[in-house]
Design an enzyme around this catalytic site. Sequence first.
Site, PDB file in Angstrom:
ATOM      1  N   SER A   3      75.751  35.396  87.066  1.00 41.57           N
ATOM      2  CA  SER A   3      75.752  34.008  86.621  1.00 41.57           C
ATOM      3  C   SER A   3      77.154  33.600  86.201  1.00 41.57           C
ATOM      4  O   SER A   3      78.042  34.440  86.022  1.00 41.57           O
ATOM      5  CB  SER A   3      74.781  33.833  85.451  1.00 41.57           C
ATOM      6  OG  SER A   3      75.196  34.658  84.383  1.00 41.57           O
TER       7      SER A   3
ATOM      8  N   ARG B  95      78.999  41.489  93.881  1.00 36.86           N
ATOM      9  CA  ARG B  95      78.507  41.127  92.548  1.00 36.86           C
ATOM     10  C   ARG B  95      77.524  39.978  92.696  1.00 36.86           C
ATOM     11  O   ARG B  95      77.789  39.023  93.441  1.00 36.86           O
ATOM     12  CB  ARG B  95      79.683  40.725  91.660  1.00 36.86           C
ATOM     13  CG  ARG B  95      79.289  39.910  90.462  1.00 36.86           C
ATOM     14  CD  ARG B  95      80.301  39.921  89.352  1.00 36.86           C
ATOM     15  NE  ARG B  95      80.106  38.808  88.430  1.00 36.86           N
ATOM     16  CZ  ARG B  95      79.105  38.712  87.551  1.00 36.86           C
ATOM     17  NH1 ARG B  95      78.196  39.666  87.470  1.00 36.86           N
ATOM     18  NH2 ARG B  95      79.010  37.663  86.754  1.00 36.86           N
TER      19      ARG B  95
ATOM     20  N   GLY C 110      75.074  42.168  86.640  1.00 37.60           N
ATOM     21  CA  GLY C 110      75.588  42.635  85.354  1.00 37.60           C
ATOM     22  C   GLY C 110      74.533  43.399  84.573  1.00 37.60           C
ATOM     23  O   GLY C 110      74.794  44.456  83.993  1.00 37.60           O
TER      24      GLY C 110
ATOM     25  N   ARG D  94      66.600  30.827  85.725  1.00 38.23           N
ATOM     26  CA  ARG D  94      67.570  31.914  85.934  1.00 38.23           C
ATOM     27  C   ARG D  94      67.000  32.944  86.903  1.00 38.23           C
ATOM     28  O   ARG D  94      67.679  33.431  87.787  1.00 38.23           O
ATOM     29  CB  ARG D  94      67.887  32.621  84.612  1.00 38.23           C
ATOM     30  CG  ARG D  94      68.985  31.969  83.836  1.00 38.23           C
ATOM     31  CD  ARG D  94      69.118  32.666  82.493  1.00 38.23           C
ATOM     32  NE  ARG D  94      69.947  31.881  81.625  1.00 38.23           N
ATOM     33  CZ  ARG D  94      71.208  32.181  81.318  1.00 38.23           C
ATOM     34  NH1 ARG D  94      71.775  33.241  81.804  1.00 38.23           N
ATOM     35  NH2 ARG D  94      71.901  31.406  80.527  1.00 38.23           N
TER      36      ARG D  94
ATOM     37  N   ARG E 214      73.349  56.360  80.275  1.00 33.87           N
ATOM     38  CA  ARG E 214      73.630  55.310  79.280  1.00 33.87           C
ATOM     39  C   ARG E 214      72.784  54.057  79.498  1.00 33.87           C
ATOM     40  O   ARG E 214      73.227  52.940  79.191  1.00 33.87           O
ATOM     41  CB  ARG E 214      75.111  54.923  79.294  1.00 33.87           C
ATOM     42  CG  ARG E 214      76.012  56.038  78.791  1.00 33.87           C
ATOM     43  CD  ARG E 214      77.451  55.593  78.802  1.00 33.87           C
ATOM     44  NE  ARG E 214      78.303  56.672  78.336  1.00 33.87           N
ATOM     45  CZ  ARG E 214      79.134  56.573  77.318  1.00 33.87           C
ATOM     46  NH1 ARG E 214      79.243  55.457  76.645  1.00 33.87           N
ATOM     47  NH2 ARG E 214      79.874  57.588  76.966  1.00 33.87           N
TER      48      ARG E 214
ATOM     49  N   ASP F 268      75.120  27.863  83.229  1.00 36.46           N
ATOM     50  CA  ASP F 268      75.427  26.929  82.151  1.00 36.46           C
ATOM     51  C   ASP F 268      76.657  26.111  82.534  1.00 36.46           C
ATOM     52  O   ASP F 268      77.373  26.465  83.460  1.00 36.46           O
ATOM     53  CB  ASP F 268      75.626  27.664  80.816  1.00 36.46           C
ATOM     54  CG  ASP F 268      76.582  28.824  80.938  1.00 36.46           C
ATOM     55  OD1 ASP F 268      76.121  29.940  81.223  1.00 36.46           O
ATOM     56  OD2 ASP F 268      77.786  28.611  80.773  1.00 36.46           O
TER      57      ASP F 268
ATOM     58  N   ARG G 162      68.073  43.531  85.724  1.00 35.71           N
ATOM     59  CA  ARG G 162      68.078  42.764  86.975  1.00 35.71           C
ATOM     60  C   ARG G 162      68.149  43.697  88.178  1.00 35.71           C
ATOM     61  O   ARG G 162      67.614  43.385  89.237  1.00 35.71           O
ATOM     62  CB  ARG G 162      69.279  41.834  87.029  1.00 35.71           C
ATOM     63  CG  ARG G 162      69.270  40.785  85.982  1.00 35.71           C
ATOM     64  CD  ARG G 162      68.660  39.523  86.509  1.00 35.71           C
ATOM     65  NE  ARG G 162      68.782  38.511  85.497  1.00 35.71           N
ATOM     66  CZ  ARG G 162      68.145  37.362  85.486  1.00 35.71           C
ATOM     67  NH1 ARG G 162      67.340  37.076  86.464  1.00 35.71           N
ATOM     68  NH2 ARG G 162      68.296  36.504  84.525  1.00 35.71           N
TER      69      ARG G 162
HETATM   70  N1  HPA Z   1      81.542  32.414  80.050  1.00 38.90           N
HETATM   71  C1  HPA Z   1      81.695  33.645  80.532  1.00 38.90           C
HETATM   72  N2  HPA Z   1      80.818  34.209  81.332  1.00 38.90           N
HETATM   73  C2  HPA Z   1      79.732  33.510  81.681  1.00 38.90           C
HETATM   74  C3  HPA Z   1      79.509  32.228  81.210  1.00 38.90           C
HETATM   75  C4  HPA Z   1      80.467  31.650  80.353  1.00 38.90           C
HETATM   76  O1  HPA Z   1      80.338  30.498  79.906  1.00 38.90           O
HETATM   77  N3  HPA Z   1      78.317  31.808  81.720  1.00 38.90           N
HETATM   78  C5  HPA Z   1      77.837  32.806  82.474  1.00 38.90           C
HETATM   79  N4  HPA Z   1      78.689  33.836  82.453  1.00 38.90           N
END
Ligand code: HPA
Length: 239
Positions: free
Chosen positions: A90, A87, A20, A217, A43, A204, A24
């Site tokens: 996270s 992709r 994303g 991470r 951009r 998370d 990275r």
């Molecule tokens: N929500 C949406 N996208 C995410 C999250 C989340 O809690 N954690 C990592 N990407």
Amino acid sequence: MTIHIGAEPGDIAPTVLMPGDPKRATWAAERFLDDARQVNAVRGMAGYTGTWRGHPVTIHGSGMGMASLSIYANELIRDFGARTLIRIGSCGAMQPDVALRDVILAMTASSISTPSSTILRELNFAPCADWGLLRAAMHAAEAMGSTPHVGGIYSSDTFYDERSDLTDALTRHGTLAVEMEAAELYTVAARYGARALAVLTVSDHLITGAALDAQARQSSFGEMVEIALAAAFGVDAAA
Ligand code: HPA
């Protein structure tokens, strides 16, 4: 050149890894590719092409959310001939047995809508990963000593979500995690007959509220890149 990708024809490899975050992409290209050169900066979106074990690879950011990813996936496939898009990102865990740092291979990606909903209209399309890529990623991960979860995820349109009822329903229906890009990646790839997969690490946890620190991470991100590269070329990354 396209509107959003300032590369020349031939600058993009058939295999594209998509984090994303453009930073990275820079980090992964410097760390994993040989002879990497920047092929996009439009951009502020970074894309690099180099080789991994002799195979040409592009690492190109997707931006956050399906609207952004859709632009790059469309142009990479349609205008630059990308055929395999993975992709690397996270996600937030939605099951008690999914822990921080765990790797998830997204077999399917549910959504309320994706940019492709404007094309598919009333059709409740079921975006799914390419089976050969998914199988290769499983083998690659296991060879690296990782045991990924394989199953359905949820691609959300919002990070700051206020639908706790929807989160509960997704959890009750076995959804492993939430992120914001895979459903559109799978749908665009399907439209053009390309292969796609999302390899995710849990950053998370929606149930416990736990979250990885920046250092963790970074290291878990490296593991995903290795799994994705090995899966793309059907080789054993640990070898
Ligand atoms: N929500 C949406 N996208 C995410 C999250 C989340 O809690 N954690 C990592 N990407």
